[in-house]
Design an enzyme around this catalytic site. Structure first.
Site, short mmCIF file in Angstrom:
data_model
loop_
_atom_site.label_atom_id
_atom_site.label_comp_id
_atom_site.label_asym_id
_atom_site.label_seq_id
_atom_site.Cartn_x
_atom_site.Cartn_y
_atom_site.Cartn_z
N TYR A 38 5.57 -14.36 -15.29
CA TYR A 38 4.69 -13.46 -14.55
C TYR A 38 3.22 -13.81 -14.80
CZ TYR A 38 2.31 -9.06 -13.35
OH TYR A 38 1.46 -8.13 -12.84
N ASP A 84 7.02 -8.71 4.16
CA ASP A 84 7.65 -9.22 2.94
C ASP A 84 6.81 -10.39 2.47
OD1 ASP A 84 9.16 -10.21 0.89
OD2 ASP A 84 10.99 -10.49 2.07
N VAL A 85 6.01 -10.19 1.43
CA VAL A 85 5.09 -11.22 0.95
C VAL A 85 5.84 -12.45 0.47
CG1 VAL A 85 3.31 -11.73 -0.76
CG2 VAL A 85 3.31 -9.54 0.41
N ALA A 106 0.80 -1.23 0.00
CA ALA A 106 0.00 0.00 0.00
C ALA A 106 0.83 1.28 0.00
CB ALA A 106 -0.94 0.01 1.21
N SER A 107 2.15 1.16 -0.06
CA SER A 107 2.99 2.37 0.03
C SER A 107 3.16 3.07 -1.29
CB SER A 107 4.36 2.01 0.62
OG SER A 107 5.08 1.16 -0.27
N LYS A 120 -0.04 -15.26 -12.41
CA LYS A 120 -1.33 -14.58 -12.32
C LYS A 120 -2.46 -15.51 -12.79
CE LYS A 120 -0.04 -10.54 -10.78
NZ LYS A 120 -0.41 -10.14 -9.39
N ASN A 127 -2.49 -7.24 -3.25
CA ASN A 127 -2.00 -6.36 -4.31
C ASN A 127 -0.49 -6.43 -4.52
OD1 ASN A 127 -1.86 -3.71 -6.00
ND2 ASN A 127 -0.63 -3.28 -4.17
#
Length: 252
Positions: free
Chosen positions: A157, A61-62, A11-12, A161, A94
Site C-alpha cells: 500500500y 471503478d478506478v 465521494a460516497s 502511495k 481520493n
C-alpha cells in the site's frame, strides 16, 4: 463570480464524502464518483443541494482503466447539462482501498489490486481528464503518512502511495505550462471505516496512535476535509509540487 467545480473520486463515503461536504460549504460545486454505493452517493448529493450547492454523482471503478474514456464523456455531459460548463477546476484523486498484509505474505493479486486502484487508476484517469480540467485549475492526489513512517503490514500500500508522491512532482512540472498546480495530501491515521474501521473501532489501536501524535488524538474526517479545502482555496494557489502531511504530528 462563477462557482468552482471539483471532481472527487470515491465521494460516497469516508474522506471523499467529507471533502465533498467541506468544499461545497466553501462554495464549490461537486462531481463525485462512487463504485457501488449509489444510494450513499446520492445522499451526499442531496445534502449538498439542501445547502444551496450543486452536485452530480457518477459511477466509476478506478481499477478499470478501460472504462475511463466512457467516464470522461459522462463528465462532459454532466458539465454541460448540470453546470453549463465545459471544464471543471479541481480534481481530487481520493478513491482507494486498504490491504493489510506483511511483506512476506503479500500476494500478487493483492499487489495488482492495490496498483490498479492506487497508482494505475489515478495515473491514467488524470491523463484522460486533462482536456476537461480548466487551465489554472488544480489536482490534489492523496497519499498516506505511511510513506514517511513504516508500520508492518502496509508495504505494498505504502509503495503505491510513494509512487504517487513522485508522480505528483512530475505532474506539477509538466502541467505548469497550463497553470495547473498539483499537490499530494498525506493523511495520518483517521477515524473512518477505512481498513475495516481499525483506527476508529479498536480502542487500543486508537490510544496507541493518539499517544504518538503531537496533538494527542487520532485524526477525524473533518481534519482532512478541512485540509483539502484549504489546499484548493485561493490562499493555497502558490503551493505546488508538494507533499503536505495532515497527521496532527504523528511520530515526530
Amino acid at each position: 463570480m462563477t462557482r468552482k467545480i471539483a471532481l472527487i473520486t470515491g465521494a460516497s463515503r469516508g474522506l471523499g464524502r467529507n471533502a465533498a461536504l467541506h468544499l461545497a460549504a466553501a462554495g464549490v460545486d461537486i462531481i463525485g464518483t462512487y463504485r457501488s454505493q449509489a444510494d450513499e452517493a446520492h445522499v451526499v448529493a442531496a445534502e449538498i443541494e439542501q445547502h444551496g450547492g450543486r452536485a452530480v454523482m457518477l459511477p466509476l471503478d478506478v481499477a478499470n482503466s478501460a472504462s475511463f474514456d466512457a467516464f470522461v464523456e459522462q463528465v462532459r455531459a454532466a458539465l454541460r447539462d448540470s453546470f453549463g460548463r465545459e471544464h471543471f477546476d479541481f480534481l481530487v484523486n481520493n478513491a482507494g482501498i486498504g490491504i493489510h498484509a506483511a511483506f512476506a505474505d503479500t500476494t500478487e493479486d493483492q499487489f495488482d489490486q492495490l496498483m490498479n486502484i492506487q497508482l494505475k487508476g489515478p495515473f491514467f484517469l488524470t491523463q484522460k481528464l486533462l482536456p476537461v480540467i480548466a487551465d489554472g485549475g488544480r489536482i490534489l492526489n492523496v497519499s498516506s503518512g505511511l510513506t514517511r513512517f513504516s508500520l508492518p503490514g502496509y508495504a505494498a500500500y505504502a509503495a503505491m502511495k510513494g509512487a504517487m508522491e513522485v508522480l505528483t512532482r512530475y505532474q506539477a512540472k509538466e502541467l505548469g505550462a497550463r497553470g495547473i498546480g498539483v499537490n499530494i495530501l498525506a493523511p495520518g491515521a483517521i477515524e473512518t471505516d477505512f481498513g475495516g474501521g481499525l483506527v476508529r473501532d479498536n480502542a487500543e489501536v486508537n490510544q496507541q496512535i493518539a499517544s504518538n501524535t503531537a496533538l494527542g488524538r487520532v485524526g477525524l474526517p473533518d481534519d482532512i476535509g478541512g485540509a483539502i479545502t484549504t489546499l484548493l482555496s485561493e490562499g493555497g494557489r502558490w503551493i505546488n509540487g508538494q507533499r503536505v502531511e495532515a497527521s496532527g504530528g504523528m511520530f515526530l
